[in-house]
Design a protein around this motif. Structure first.
Motif, PDB file in Angstrom:
ATOM      1  N   ARG A  10       0.755  -1.219  -0.011  1.00  0.00           N
ATOM      2  CA  ARG A  10      -0.025   0.071   0.264  1.00  0.00           C
ATOM      3  C   ARG A  10       0.568   1.319  -0.561  1.00  0.00           C
ATOM      4  O   ARG A  10       2.776   1.176   0.485  1.00  0.00           O
ATOM      5  N   GLN A  32       8.273   7.782  -0.558  1.00  0.00           N
ATOM      6  CA  GLN A  32       8.048   7.607  -2.476  1.00  0.00           C
ATOM      7  C   GLN A  32       9.099   8.355  -3.144  1.00  0.00           C
ATOM      8  O   GLN A  32       9.687   8.623  -4.501  1.00  0.00           O
ATOM      9  N   PRO A  38       7.706   5.389 -10.172  1.00  0.00           N
ATOM     10  CA  PRO A  38       6.725   4.856  -9.616  1.00  0.00           C
ATOM     11  C   PRO A  38       6.195   3.544  -9.894  1.00  0.00           C
ATOM     12  O   PRO A  38       6.659   3.381 -10.548  1.00  0.00           O
ATOM     13  N   ILE A  39       5.416   3.408  -8.362  1.00  0.00           N
ATOM     14  CA  ILE A  39       5.131   1.887  -8.799  1.00  0.00           C
ATOM     15  C   ILE A  39       3.692   1.017  -7.922  1.00  0.00           C
ATOM     16  O   ILE A  39       3.075   2.841  -7.393  1.00  0.00           O
ATOM     17  N   GLN A  40       2.996   0.594  -9.044  1.00  0.00           N
ATOM     18  CA  GLN A  40       1.746   0.323  -8.280  1.00  0.00           C
ATOM     19  C   GLN A  40       1.696  -0.718  -7.056  1.00  0.00           C
ATOM     20  O   GLN A  40       2.390  -1.428  -7.005  1.00  0.00           O
ATOM     21  N   VAL A  41       0.371  -0.432  -6.748  1.00  0.00           N
ATOM     22  CA  VAL A  41       0.285  -1.695  -5.775  1.00  0.00           C
ATOM     23  C   VAL A  41      -0.052  -3.022  -6.359  1.00  0.00           C
ATOM     24  O   VAL A  41      -0.469  -2.699  -7.666  1.00  0.00           O
ATOM     25  N   ASP A  43       2.745  -4.444  -7.154  1.00  0.00           N
ATOM     26  CA  ASP A  43       3.465  -5.447  -7.778  1.00  0.00           C
ATOM     27  C   ASP A  43       4.749  -5.857  -7.183  1.00  0.00           C
ATOM     28  O   ASP A  43       4.453  -5.413  -6.111  1.00  0.00           O
ATOM     29  N   THR A  63       4.739  -9.965 -11.356  1.00  0.00           N
ATOM     30  CA  THR A  63       4.093  -9.454 -10.981  1.00  0.00           C
ATOM     31  C   THR A  63       2.568  -9.948 -11.744  1.00  0.00           C
ATOM     32  O   THR A  63       1.157  -9.982 -10.968  1.00  0.00           O
ATOM     33  N   LYS A  67      -1.357 -11.823 -10.195  1.00  0.00           N
ATOM     34  CA  LYS A  67      -2.430 -10.833 -10.370  1.00  0.00           C
ATOM     35  C   LYS A  67      -3.278 -12.178 -11.497  1.00  0.00           C
ATOM     36  O   LYS A  67      -4.297 -12.255 -10.750  1.00  0.00           O
TER      37      LYS A  67
END
Length: 82
Positions: A10, A32, A38-41, A43, A63, A67
């Motif tokens: 998160r 951050q 940048p990365i996403q929740v 990953d 990843t 998913k």
């Protein structure tokens, strides 16, 4: 810090909270602005810290695999509840 795999759990108040893979019991929290991309929740990443900068490599294949597993599980749960 050596290269270690983590999953981004998160983002809260400008901090990224990563859980160490695979047990996901240990966590690290990184500002951050100290990350190189940048990365996403969700990953899966490898993290290496050098001079206060966290170099993050997104493990795209891992990843996507995770998913897909989650989507499959969610589909099975939805079908079970119908």
């Amino acid at each position: 810090m050596s290269l270690t795999k983590y999953t981004l759990d998160r983002i809260e108040d400008g901090y990224a909270v990563f859980l160490k893979y695979p047990e996901e019991e240990e966590q690290i929290i990184i500002l951050q602005s100290a990350m190189n991309k940048p990365i996403q929740v969700g990953d899966r990443v490898q993290i290496e810290e050098t001079d206060g900068i966290y170099h993050i490599e997104i493990l795209k294949e891992e990843t996507e695999q995770k998913k897909a597993e989650i989507r499959s599980l969610m589909d099975r749960l939805r079908r079970k509840n119908q």
